[in-house]
Each structure stands twice: as structure tokens, then as C-alpha cells.
Design a protein around this motif. Structure first.
Motif, mmCIF file in Angstrom:
data_model
loop_
_atom_site.group_PDB
_atom_site.id
_atom_site.type_symbol
_atom_site.label_atom_id
_atom_site.label_comp_id
_atom_site.label_asym_id
_atom_site.label_seq_id
_atom_site.Cartn_x
_atom_site.Cartn_y
_atom_site.Cartn_z
ATOM 1 N N GLN A 68 -18.132 -18.696 -37.713
ATOM 2 C CA GLN A 68 -17.773 -18.268 -39.061
ATOM 3 C C GLN A 68 -18.971 -18.190 -40.005
ATOM 4 O O GLN A 68 -18.854 -17.731 -41.139
ATOM 5 C CB GLN A 68 -16.770 -19.240 -39.667
ATOM 6 N N SER A 100 -16.954 -16.273 -43.155
ATOM 7 C CA SER A 100 -16.528 -17.247 -44.165
ATOM 8 C C SER A 100 -17.151 -16.975 -45.527
ATOM 9 O O SER A 100 -16.770 -17.586 -46.521
ATOM 10 C CB SER A 100 -16.919 -18.664 -43.720
ATOM 11 N N LYS A 168 -16.081 -32.456 -51.727
ATOM 12 C CA LYS A 168 -15.615 -31.244 -52.391
ATOM 13 C C LYS A 168 -16.637 -30.777 -53.429
ATOM 14 O O LYS A 168 -17.044 -31.547 -54.309
ATOM 15 C CB LYS A 168 -14.269 -31.481 -53.055
ATOM 16 N N ASP A 189 -14.767 -24.875 -52.963
ATOM 17 C CA ASP A 189 -13.751 -25.770 -52.396
ATOM 18 C C ASP A 189 -12.898 -25.010 -51.387
ATOM 19 O O ASP A 189 -12.637 -25.489 -50.275
ATOM 20 C CB ASP A 189 -12.821 -26.295 -53.498
ATOM 21 N N LYS A 190 -12.446 -23.841 -51.801
ATOM 22 C CA LYS A 190 -11.579 -23.025 -50.939
ATOM 23 C C LYS A 190 -12.328 -22.537 -49.706
ATOM 24 O O LYS A 190 -11.787 -22.530 -48.591
ATOM 25 C CB LYS A 190 -11.056 -21.830 -51.730
ATOM 26 N N LYS A 191 -13.582 -22.123 -49.881
ATOM 27 C CA LYS A 191 -14.356 -21.625 -48.747
ATOM 28 C C LYS A 191 -14.572 -22.724 -47.702
ATOM 29 O O LYS A 191 -14.455 -22.477 -46.491
ATOM 30 C CB LYS A 191 -15.700 -21.064 -49.217
ATOM 31 N N GLU A 193 -12.710 -25.440 -47.286
ATOM 32 C CA GLU A 193 -11.415 -25.759 -46.694
ATOM 33 C C GLU A 193 -11.056 -24.742 -45.614
ATOM 34 O O GLU A 193 -10.613 -25.116 -44.513
ATOM 35 C CB GLU A 193 -10.338 -25.784 -47.774
ATOM 36 N N ASP A 194 -11.242 -23.463 -45.905
ATOM 37 C CA ASP A 194 -10.948 -22.425 -44.914
ATOM 38 C C ASP A 194 -11.860 -22.548 -43.698
ATOM 39 O O ASP A 194 -11.419 -22.354 -42.552
ATOM 40 C CB ASP A 194 -11.122 -21.037 -45.538
ATOM 41 N N LEU A 195 -13.116 -22.860 -43.936
ATOM 42 C CA LEU A 195 -14.092 -22.990 -42.855
ATOM 43 C C LEU A 195 -13.675 -24.067 -41.851
ATOM 44 O O LEU A 195 -13.633 -23.821 -40.645
ATOM 45 C CB LEU A 195 -15.478 -23.325 -43.430
ATOM 46 N N THR A 197 -10.684 -25.766 -41.582
ATOM 47 C CA THR A 197 -9.338 -25.659 -41.000
ATOM 48 C C THR A 197 -9.282 -24.567 -39.932
ATOM 49 O O THR A 197 -8.577 -24.708 -38.932
ATOM 50 C CB THR A 197 -8.274 -25.385 -42.086
ATOM 51 N N THR A 198 -10.053 -23.507 -40.133
ATOM 52 C CA THR A 198 -10.125 -22.453 -39.110
ATOM 53 C C THR A 198 -10.806 -22.994 -37.857
ATOM 54 O O THR A 198 -10.411 -22.666 -36.729
ATOM 55 C CB THR A 198 -10.888 -21.231 -39.634
ATOM 56 N N ARG A 201 -8.383 -24.921 -35.463
ATOM 57 C CA ARG A 201 -7.171 -24.276 -34.962
ATOM 58 C C ARG A 201 -7.261 -24.026 -33.456
ATOM 59 O O ARG A 201 -8.330 -23.752 -32.941
ATOM 60 C CB ARG A 201 -6.950 -22.943 -35.678
#
Length: 201
Positions: A68, A100, A168, A189-191, A193-195, A197-198, A201
Motif C-alpha cells: 500500500q 494509501s 494517532k 488518522d483515517k489514512k 487506520e485504513d493502512l 486495517t487493510t 485483512r
């Protein structure tokens, strides 16, 4: 997409100690007179810390995380900055980002270092960010450069579970109390978190 293995996101707050990590009061400051007459200001702030656990193997999470991320090339940034064409320079820098929106600045293999202490551990620190995102903050407060790029720690714990941890960005940059920085910090924060959690998976 289904999440492989059971994972737990844990967010908690830590207080950075004044003695150990240079803190003092929540967003408070005071001056300490040092020999030579130059004051040293110290402050304490609260940090929101995130931890995720998964049964997914360490190596798989590492590969998923790295897929990512783009790769930061300091020569590209230097050439772009010296080109005189601001928009072209930004485009060349942005092209280094991965899916990402972030790029990898470097890694530190703490697991390899621990072998010097006789410990067999898997642990890698990732230094991640985006110079253009950092610019959105440092142009308003250069002190934001203290936390740009950011850090993510991937490691295997004593139970053999894979863990990801990071602080954070909104809480790190929040100490500067600058409303022009806050939206960008929240986006980071969102980036992050996405990084992460992806990756699990």
C-alpha cells in the motif's frame, strides 16, 4: 472482504512523561532556566495510541502493508523542488505515493537488533508519510515537522500474534493547537487506520 483472523483495535491514551519523554502539563508549558542563560520550555500532552492484533502471519501483514506504500526518493523530491515549476514538482512528488496516499521513507528492523540481546523477535518500524501532506501542516507551523513522517510498528508478541501500533496523528499534531493543521491531522488518522486495517485483512 472478510477479515482473516480475529483482530482487536485498541485505542488508549498515554501521558508522555516530563522526565522520560519531555512532557509537563496537558498543553501546559513552563520555562526552565539552564546554565548559560538559555531557557528550555517543556510541555506535556495526551497521545491517543492505537493497537491492533491479528492471527495473520507477520510476513503476510508486512507484505500487505508494504503493497500500500509508495517509495520515497529524496533525489526526486530535490529535483522537483529545484525545477522552478511548482505544479510539476508537486505532481512528481505525489507520483511516489502508493494506493494509501502514503510512501515509505524507511524501516528499522528492531527484531534484528534484539538478536544482539539474545532475543528472537520479529519487529519492524515503518516510517511513512507524504511530503505534500506534511507541507499542508508545516506551512502553518514548522513544529509539525517533528512528527512528519509518522511511525508504525509491526511486531509479533509473546503469544505469536501479529500486532500493529501507532500514535494517532491528530493527538500528536494537536499539541500545537492550530486549527489550520487539525483537518490534515484528522485526514492522516483515517489514512493510517485504513493502512493498518487493510494490511490485516
Amino acid at each position: 472482504m472478510a477479515i482473516r483472523g480475529r483482530w482487536k483495535p485498541l485505542v488508549y491514551t498515554v501521558v508522555l512523561s516530563g522526565v522520560v519523554l519531555g512532557g509537563v502539563l496537558v498543553y501546559g508549558r513552563f520555562g526552565v532556566q539552564r546554565s548559560g542563560g538559555n531557557p528550555m520550555n517543556e510541555s506535556r500532552f495526551m497521545v491517543d495510541h492505537v493497537r491492533l492484533e491479528t492471527n495473520k502471519p507477520f510476513e503476510e501483514v508486512a507484505k500487505a502493508l508494504e503493497r500500500q506504500l509508495g517509495t520515497f526518493d529524496p533525489d526526486v523530491r530535490k529535483a522537483a523542488a529545484e525545477s522552478g515549476d511548482t505544479e510539476a514538482a508537486k505532481a512528481r512528488i505525489e507520483a511516489m505515493a502508493g494506493p494509501s496516499g502514503l510512501m515509505l521513507f524507511g524501516t528499522q528492523d528492531h527484531g534484528a537488533l534484539l538478536r544482539l540481546a539474545g532475543q528472537q523477535r520479529k519487529a519492524i518500524q515503518y516510517v511513512v508519510g507524504n511530503p505534500l501532506v506534511a507541507l499542508q501542516m508545516t506551512q502553518h507551523d514548522i513544529r509539525a515537522g517533528l512528527y512528519a513522517p509518522l511511525r508504525v510498528l509491526l511486531y509479533e508478541d509473546e503469544r505469536g500474534r501479529t500486532c500493529l501500533e501507532y500514535d494517532k496523528p491528530s493527538s500528536l499534531f494537536g499539541q500545537f493547537q492550530n486549527e489550520r493543521i487539525s483537518p490534515t491531522a484528522a485526514m492522516l488518522d483515517k489514512k493510517l487506520e485504513d493502512l493498518v486495517t487493510t494490511a490485516i485483512r
